[in-house]
Enzyme design. Structure first.
Site, PDB file in Angstrom:
ATOM      1  N   ARG A 158     -20.094 -15.627  -9.936  1.00 28.30           N
ATOM      2  CA  ARG A 158     -20.193 -15.715 -11.388  1.00 28.30           C
ATOM      3  C   ARG A 158     -18.915 -15.322 -12.125  1.00 28.30           C
ATOM      4  O   ARG A 158     -18.963 -15.032 -13.306  1.00 28.30           O
ATOM      5  CB  ARG A 158     -21.410 -14.923 -11.891  1.00 28.30           C
ATOM      6  CG  ARG A 158     -22.717 -15.710 -11.699  1.00 28.30           C
ATOM      7  CD  ARG A 158     -23.944 -14.953 -12.118  1.00 28.30           C
ATOM      8  NE  ARG A 158     -24.139 -13.782 -11.310  1.00 28.30           N
ATOM      9  CZ  ARG A 158     -24.746 -13.765 -10.114  1.00 28.30           C
ATOM     10  NH1 ARG A 158     -25.252 -14.865  -9.618  1.00 28.30           N
ATOM     11  NH2 ARG A 158     -24.841 -12.652  -9.423  1.00 28.30           N
ATOM     12  N   ALA A 220     -31.060  -6.326  -3.012  1.00 31.85           N
ATOM     13  CA  ALA A 220     -32.198  -5.408  -3.148  1.00 31.85           C
ATOM     14  C   ALA A 220     -33.425  -5.872  -2.369  1.00 31.85           C
ATOM     15  O   ALA A 220     -34.318  -5.080  -2.130  1.00 31.85           O
ATOM     16  CB  ALA A 220     -32.560  -5.221  -4.624  1.00 31.85           C
ATOM     17  N   GLU A 221     -33.484  -7.149  -1.990  1.00 39.70           N
ATOM     18  CA  GLU A 221     -34.584  -7.596  -1.133  1.00 39.70           C
ATOM     19  C   GLU A 221     -34.140  -7.641   0.335  1.00 39.70           C
ATOM     20  O   GLU A 221     -34.823  -8.201   1.189  1.00 39.70           O
ATOM     21  CB  GLU A 221     -35.081  -8.982  -1.574  1.00 39.70           C
ATOM     22  CG  GLU A 221     -35.904  -8.967  -2.846  1.00 39.70           C
ATOM     23  CD  GLU A 221     -35.065  -9.032  -4.114  1.00 39.70           C
ATOM     24  OE1 GLU A 221     -33.852  -9.272  -4.011  1.00 39.70           O
ATOM     25  OE2 GLU A 221     -35.608  -8.819  -5.206  1.00 39.70           O
ATOM     26  N   THR A 278     -29.426  -2.582  -6.873  1.00 39.07           N
ATOM     27  CA  THR A 278     -28.117  -3.230  -6.729  1.00 39.07           C
ATOM     28  C   THR A 278     -27.626  -3.833  -8.045  1.00 39.07           C
ATOM     29  O   THR A 278     -28.400  -4.362  -8.836  1.00 39.07           O
ATOM     30  CB  THR A 278     -28.186  -4.349  -5.675  1.00 39.07           C
ATOM     31  OG1 THR A 278     -29.289  -5.191  -5.986  1.00 39.07           O
ATOM     32  CG2 THR A 278     -28.363  -3.770  -4.294  1.00 39.07           C
ATOM     33  N   ASN A 298     -33.637  -4.303  -9.205  1.00 36.90           N
ATOM     34  CA  ASN A 298     -34.924  -3.788  -8.758  1.00 36.90           C
ATOM     35  C   ASN A 298     -34.778  -2.945  -7.505  1.00 36.90           C
ATOM     36  O   ASN A 298     -33.741  -2.946  -6.844  1.00 36.90           O
ATOM     37  CB  ASN A 298     -35.858  -4.953  -8.447  1.00 36.90           C
ATOM     38  CG  ASN A 298     -35.293  -5.866  -7.365  1.00 36.90           C
ATOM     39  OD1 ASN A 298     -34.381  -6.631  -7.626  1.00 36.90           O
ATOM     40  ND2 ASN A 298     -35.798  -5.758  -6.155  1.00 36.90           N
ATOM     41  N   ASP A 343     -39.689  -6.575  -9.627  1.00 33.46           N
ATOM     42  CA  ASP A 343     -38.398  -7.263  -9.563  1.00 33.46           C
ATOM     43  C   ASP A 343     -37.864  -7.528 -10.962  1.00 33.46           C
ATOM     44  O   ASP A 343     -37.271  -8.566 -11.228  1.00 33.46           O
ATOM     45  CB  ASP A 343     -38.515  -8.576  -8.764  1.00 33.46           C
ATOM     46  CG  ASP A 343     -37.146  -9.142  -8.382  1.00 33.46           C
ATOM     47  OD1 ASP A 343     -36.143  -8.415  -8.523  1.00 33.46           O
ATOM     48  OD2 ASP A 343     -37.095 -10.304  -7.963  1.00 33.46           O
ATOM     49  N   MET A 710     -25.196 -22.188   7.162  1.00 31.56           N
ATOM     50  CA  MET A 710     -26.467 -21.999   7.880  1.00 31.56           C
ATOM     51  C   MET A 710     -26.258 -20.934   8.944  1.00 31.56           C
ATOM     52  O   MET A 710     -25.643 -21.176   9.980  1.00 31.56           O
ATOM     53  CB  MET A 710     -26.922 -23.321   8.512  1.00 31.56           C
ATOM     54  CG  MET A 710     -28.080 -23.175   9.497  1.00 31.56           C
ATOM     55  SD  MET A 710     -29.584 -22.453   8.774  1.00 31.56           S
ATOM     56  CE  MET A 710     -30.414 -21.850  10.248  1.00 31.56           C
TER      57      MET A 710
HETATM   58 CA    CA Z   1     -34.547  -8.963  -7.082  1.00 31.32          CA
END
Ligand code: CA
Length: 757
Positions: A158, A220-221, A278, A298, A343, A710
């Protein structure tokens, strides 16, 4: 195990921007007692040093676009007005520049000294002459493809920070580069992930704050523990690191704030899961107050019972932190979503401005995080001034202005029962930046009114598995494809009543108001909606820029650059570019001509396949930078794309049990990216060509296509697992092939990924 949720819960618990949602107004003028740290008194009054003075001066130069958000308040607003309501009819194509990527493009360019600096896949940087569109230089960081496995939401970037001859960019693998802004030559690099555990990727733009450049990351996940790190602008030497959540209390706290933050966590929290917080997207710097504002994400596991069984606010997840960049010490904090289970990241863009607030001029920070409330804070003190919902919410009835905390409803609990929750995991506002016009006083929010059914993925108790997705919750959109996902995620052992769960989804599909994608003009002072523009493109609102020309520019995934009247939302101009856009436009001036520039390319979380409405579906998804000016010509469109039809699948392999196992392995390990719907940058594995089937095992276990992004999965999948996944995919391919439905995409025919950040 799962109770069927009464439909009436949906009706009574919704809070749709009506007066019934209020109750929080009365205390609005009372100062909130914030649980702040105690900064030393010298911090706020430190003399403005040379660099900060230069930043304040640079802020007055409207011909440039200094940060991804524009001037230092990052309003995504420009005082340039050559392109205005009277002249906009003559707006046309100036130049374009090929990015040579087909992946998602999310960056707002930075424009300094007539050069446009944008970013793309893996953290590539493009330096382009703002007048001619010719390349000045291009930088492609060397990133191991395997790191794509740690990215929730595409291998995007970004943007950059530029200051005093250097340009800063973070590659996906967490390496922060300082480049010579004239040549692209590397001056220094710093590995911001070194010696820290957890799966992390860096996709946000760094920010220059005083004498340091600061960067965070996502994950965070993915069992990451959040932090931001500051480096000396010139030498790259590490200045400080601020962790956004504590680590295990068995080790010393890295800095003093963590000692009291730890009081908001259970000592027996699931520390080994990293616990998130994060900083995957936004920060903003105020050179006058010398404060760096940091938005945190989250926590994970989402369900608090699983990560911090005793509850607590779990600082500093889903919070806005004000940090002194000279010291790395916290000055104040405000937590938008205490104990976040949904989240509801507070990483969305923050806008610094002055507002006339109840008869007083206030220096404020505004943010519309995923949780659906629009926050105005006094940015010197963190005092909460406003917190009204700008989109439907039902997880909280309102924000209590005395405590500054949301008041939770029964709908918020999805652990003891499945619950239909507004906003969805995608959030009422996500990474697409909002814009604030100093002229209209309106904030233009790319908003999303949507719901999902959140269900506990671990009804018998959470089990942490290293290297796995750590959300622990399944956010199911209320679409037919979600019914199918239920089979993928839950075992056949009877521990979950899958039929009841499917029926719940179908019931809610009938009752729930339709999801709406909206460009929303929000009046922050009146705390109300001024007007809306409905967006047809499901879930993809595009991004915005407002200007003193009285205009609101709007990028759209269907390829249109729309320009509206900033007061009314009336469409004044639409330029069909043939390139699908998500990223925000920027504007600048060279030799007396104003330009609007945007970076095109669909992708990112939730858009791994190209919906039929999108320009990507019609013209492919070749990324490009495009600039427009008055008197410009017609925009050249890419050649239309003829997508290959689904090939006949190979013979089925395995038995029903193997296919069932493969379906579950696929759901848990692959479906985050492979939505297997239509066409897109991430292949639909129901349409694999024969030569891909031949090397399926090598791709998944040995990393044959790691250079394409991948990754290999031999750390979590066995050979038998991969055989089972292949059997499932062949079976699913035959189902589609025999139905003859393998030719078009349906925008609702996708789960949209488990996470949209
Ligand atoms: Ca998240």
């Amino acid at each position: 195990m799962f109770e069927k949720v009464a439909a009436s819960v949906l009706i009574v618990s919704l809070c749709f921007l009506t007066s019934a949602c209020g109750g929080g107004d009365e205390g609005a003028d009372q100062s909130q007692e914030l649980s702040t740290s105690t900064p030393s008194s010298s911090e706020a009054s430190a003399p403005i040093d040379r660099r900060r003075a230069a930043m304040i001066e640079a802020d007055r130069n409207a011909e440039a676009w200094f940060t991804t958000g524009g001037q230092f308040g990052e309003k995504h607003y420009s005082t340039l007005d050559q392109i205005n309501k009277e002249t906009v009819g003559a707006l046309g194509f100036a130049w374009d520049y090929d990015l040579f990527t087909r992946r998602g493009i999310e960056s707002t360019p930075v424009i300094v000294d007539g050069v446009v600096y944008g970013t793309g896949t893996w953290g590539a940087v493009y330096a382009v002459d703002g007048k001619s569109g010719e390349e000045v230089w291009r930088f492609q960081p060397e990133v191991e493809g395997q790191v794509a496995k740690d990215a929730c939401c595409d291998i995007v970037n970004r943007g950059v920070a530029v200051w005093e001859g250097l340009l800063y960019v973070a590659a996906l693998d967490g390496v922060l580069y300082a480049l010579d802004k004239e040549t692209g030559e590397e001056i220094w690099r710093a590995d911001t992930f070194a010696s820290e555990p957890g799966r992390k990727t860096s996709t946000g733009a760094p920010r220059v704050a005083g004498n340091v450049v600061v960067i965070g990351f996502g994950g965070a996940e993915m069992d990451a523990r959040g932090y931001v790190t500051a480096y000396d602008l010139e030498t790259g030497e590490r200045a400080w690191r601020f962790y956004t959540v504590p680590g295990s209390p068995e080790k010393p706290y890295e800095h003093e704030e963590l000692a009291w933050a730890a009081d908001t966590w259970d000592p027996d929290s699931l520390w080994k899961a990293g616990l998130g917080g994060t900083v995957w997207d936004n920060m903003v710097y105020d050179p006058v107050l010398n404060l760096l504002y940091v938005g945190t994400g989250n926590s994970a596991v989402y369900a608090q019972d699983f990560r911090s069984p005793a509850g607590g606010d779990n600082l500093f997840v889903s919070s806005i932190l004000a940090i002194n960049p000279d010291t790395g010490r916290l000055v104040w904090h405000y937590q938008t979503t205490p104990g976040d289970q949904w989240d509801y990241t507070a990483t969305q863009n923050m806008i610094l401005t002055e507002l006339e607030w109840k008869g007083e001029r206030r220096d404020v920070l505004m943010q519309a995080p995923k949780n659906g409330f629009f926050y105005i804070l006094d940015r010197a003190t963190g005092e909460l001034l406003s917190a009204e919902n700008f989109a439907p919410v039902n997880w909280a009835s309102h924000v209590d202005m005395e405590t500054g905390k949301p008041v939770l409803t029964d709908a918020a609990d999805f652990v003891s029962k499945p619950s239909v929750i507004w906003p969805s995991t995608r959030g009422a506002h996500n990474w697409r930046p909002m814009s604030y016009s100093e002229d209209t006083g309106l904030v233009y929010i790319p908003a999303y009114e949507a719901v999902d059914l959140k269900v506990n993925l671990f009804p018998s108790g959470y089990e942490y598995v290293p290297h796995h997705w750590t959300a622990g919750v399944l956010p199911l959109p209320l679409i037919e494809a979600a019914v199918d996902a239920v089979d993928g995620f839950y075992p056949e052992d009877g521990s979950v009543d899958k039929d009841a769960l499917k029926q719940t989804i179908r019931d809610y599909k009938e009752f729930a108001p339709p999801n709406r994608t909206i460009l929303r003009a929000w009046n922050p002072v009146k705390e109300e909606i001024a007007w809306d523009i409905e967006i047809d493109e499901f879930g993809n609102s595009g991004s915005v820029l407002s200007t003193a020309g009285g205009l609101l520019f709007h990028t759209k995934p269907d390829g249109n650059l729309n320009v509206y009247d900033d007061e009314t939302g009336a469409l004044l101009k639409a330029i069909d570019t043939g390139s699908g856009m998500m990223a925000a436009p920027a504007t600048y001036m060279i030799d007396g001509e104003q330009y609007v520039v945007v970076m095109a390319g669909l992708g990112g979380g939730g858009f791994f396949s190209y919906p039929p409405y999108s320009a990507a579906y019609k013209y492919g998804n070749g990324g490009r930078m495009m600039a427009f000016k008055l008197g410009g010509g017609e925009t050249p469109k890419p050649d239309p794309v003829e997508w290959p039809v689904q090939p006949e699948p190979p013979a089925r392999i395995g038995d029903a049990a193997m296919i069932e196992k493969g379906k579950r392995r696929f759901a848990w390990n692959c479906s985050v990216c492979h939505v297997n719907s239509g066409v897109g940058a991430i292949p639909n594995l129901k349409r694999m060509q024969p030569y891909i089937h031949d090397v399926f095992g090598e791709i998944v276990l040995e990393g044959l296509l790691v250079g394409n992004g991948m990754p290999r999965f031999d750390d979590v999948l066995t050979h038998d697992d991969v055989e089972a996944i292949h059997a499932y995919l062949i079976d699913a391919a035959w189902t589609e092939y025999e139905a003859g439905s393998g030719s078009a995409t349906n925008p609702e025919d996708e789960i949209g990924g488990l996470s949209q950040h």
